[in-house]
Each structure stands twice: as structure tokens, then as C-alpha cells.
Design a protein around this motif. Sequence first.
Motif, PDB file in Angstrom:
ATOM      1  N   UNK A   1       0.875  -1.170   0.000  1.00 41.91           N
ATOM      2  CA  UNK A   1       0.000   0.000   0.000  1.00 41.91           C
ATOM      3  C   UNK A   1       0.911   1.218   0.000  1.00 41.91           C
ATOM      4  N   UNK A   2       0.716   2.086  -0.981  1.00 36.85           N
ATOM      5  CA  UNK A   2       1.653   3.181  -1.166  1.00 36.85           C
ATOM      6  C   UNK A   2       0.919   4.433  -1.629  1.00 36.85           C
ATOM      7  N   UNK A   3       1.529   5.585  -1.387  1.00 37.82           N
ATOM      8  CA  UNK A   3       0.893   6.838  -1.769  1.00 37.82           C
ATOM      9  C   UNK A   3       1.182   7.216  -3.211  1.00 37.82           C
TER      10      UNK A   3
ATOM     11  N   UNK B   1       0.127   5.739  -9.347  1.00 42.85           N
ATOM     12  CA  UNK B   1      -1.164   6.438  -9.320  1.00 42.85           C
ATOM     13  C   UNK B   1      -2.254   5.470  -8.900  1.00 42.85           C
ATOM     14  N   UNK B   2      -3.391   5.973  -8.408  1.00 41.34           N
ATOM     15  CA  UNK B   2      -4.493   5.069  -8.013  1.00 41.34           C
ATOM     16  C   UNK B   2      -4.926   4.126  -9.137  1.00 41.34           C
ATOM     17  N   UNK B   3      -4.788   4.553 -10.394  1.00 47.52           N
ATOM     18  CA  UNK B   3      -5.177   3.681 -11.510  1.00 47.52           C
ATOM     19  C   UNK B   3      -4.263   2.465 -11.643  1.00 47.52           C
ATOM     20  N   UNK B   4      -3.129   2.482 -10.971  1.00 50.63           N
ATOM     21  CA  UNK B   4      -2.205   1.340 -10.992  1.00 50.63           C
ATOM     22  C   UNK B   4      -2.593   0.275  -9.963  1.00 50.63           C
ATOM     23  N   UNK B   5      -3.583   0.545  -9.150  1.00 44.90           N
ATOM     24  CA  UNK B   5      -4.038  -0.426  -8.156  1.00 44.90           C
ATOM     25  C   UNK B   5      -4.527  -1.677  -8.864  1.00 44.90           C
TER      26      UNK B   5
ATOM     27  N   UNK C   1      -0.056  -7.709  -4.771  1.00 41.45           N
ATOM     28  CA  UNK C   1      -1.271  -6.889  -4.805  1.00 41.45           C
ATOM     29  C   UNK C   1      -0.904  -5.470  -4.412  1.00 41.45           C
ATOM     30  N   UNK C   2      -1.057  -4.555  -5.356  1.00 35.55           N
ATOM     31  CA  UNK C   2      -0.654  -3.158  -5.169  1.00 35.55           C
ATOM     32  C   UNK C   2      -1.878  -2.275  -4.978  1.00 35.55           C
ATOM     33  N   UNK C   3      -1.840  -1.467  -3.942  1.00 34.38           N
ATOM     34  CA  UNK C   3      -2.883  -0.456  -3.711  1.00 34.38           C
ATOM     35  C   UNK C   3      -2.211   0.905  -3.636  1.00 34.38           C
ATOM     36  N   UNK C   4      -2.651   1.813  -4.500  1.00 38.00           N
ATOM     37  CA  UNK C   4      -2.096   3.168  -4.510  1.00 38.00           C
ATOM     38  C   UNK C   4      -3.171   4.127  -4.020  1.00 38.00           C
ATOM     39  N   UNK C   5      -2.857   4.826  -2.956  1.00 37.74           N
ATOM     40  CA  UNK C   5      -3.848   5.711  -2.330  1.00 37.74           C
ATOM     41  C   UNK C   5      -3.800   7.111  -2.935  1.00 37.74           C
TER      42      UNK C   5
END
Lengths: 113, 114
Positions: free
Chosen positions: A12-14, A82-86, A109-113
Amino acid sequence: EADIYQTPRYLVIGTGKKITLECSQTMGHDKMYWYQQDPGMELHLIHYSYGVNSTEKGDLSSESTVSRIRTEHFPLTLESARPSHTSQYLCASRSAEKHGELFFGEGSRLTVL
Amino acid sequence: DAKTTQPNSMESNEEEPVHLPCNHSTISGTDYIHWYRQLPSQGPEYVIHGLTSNVNNRMASLAIAEDRKSSTLILHRATLRDAAVYYCILRDAGRRDSNYQLIWGAGTKLIIKP
């Protein structure tokens, strides 16, 4: 038992951060692949490699880049997340045998906030 | 690569056989039929592949229709660990082998009831 490993499993990353997803295999496979998969959806090929110093883009456009300096490693990098990379990113490899099966890692599993 | 059509989901009881269908009416003579499955929170794993004849391995059997326009993956005795999404994919053996752009559909979600 597949000998292909991905790290991290979860991240989980900004927004704006640079990230690298690692993929390593110990089977000596020349061919390696990165797929992107959203929950409940099909896999889409984003990058592949025939061997060292060989990389190609897949059928789904991606802002990520890959490198293949060593046979065992095929890291994927996003310079500015970017969030679209989640999404989930799956790495795979196979032997040169004509119908060699694909061996997959467990995914990152990548989550971009 | 030719496309495949699979049901979105199927249910089966534990310890009973499961037949997972796949239609591929536009299959070409050089297309091999591959099956993979994806357990929850994991990457896909290879199950079986074939061209014309029926195939058996330790995981499953693959029954291919005589006209090759359809095939069926058979799990002889399903367990709870077989609950997964099963993908039927065609791979053209005549294609240049420099990439492996399997066309992955949405697959069939197999639900096993205890």
C-alpha cells in the motif's frame, strides 16, 4: 512445486511514489512474463522477455517498465504510482519447450492511495 | 488466437466428479487446448493440455470433442481444495514462439459444497 517468487505480496503506497515489484525464478527459464489482473477479471499480459537483455510490451498498455539483466530476475517498476495502478501483478516463467507450462508466482497486490 | 466460451460459475458437491465445459467453435487445426486454474489469492497453475486425443494426468482428464469445437475438463473426485477459477485457453502451435500471449477469459468459478 513452482520455484518462482514475488515480493512484496502486498503493498500500500501513496501517489507519486516509485515502486519495484520483484520476481525471481530458480528454474533457469529464459521466458518470463508480467500479467495484470483486476479482481474477478481476466489476466492481461503487460510485459514479456525471451531472455537476458530482451524485453517487450504485451497486449495491454502499461506505464510500468521492466528489465532483464539476469536470467533469474525480472523486476517491474512504476516510476510514479497512481491510483489507476491499483491491481494485482502476476509474474510467470516457462521453459523453451514448445508447450512448456507457465509457472506463476503468488502475485503482488498493489494499492495506490 | 481463437476465443473460448465458459460458464461463469458451476457448483458441485464434494467427492463427486465435476465436468467443466469449454466451447471453442473457431479453433484452428494447430490450436492446442490448455487449462489452468487459479485458487483464491494465488497465481494460476497449469492443469492439463491437449490437441485431439483425450488426455489424463494426476490432476484431471481432458475430453476433446471429435470436431474439436468443444472440450471438457474432468475432475474425477472434487475436494474443497479444487474450488478455484478454471481457465480454458487456446494456444496456436503454429505461432512464433517468441511470446506466449494466451488470451485469458474470465473462466469458470467452481464452487465445491461440502
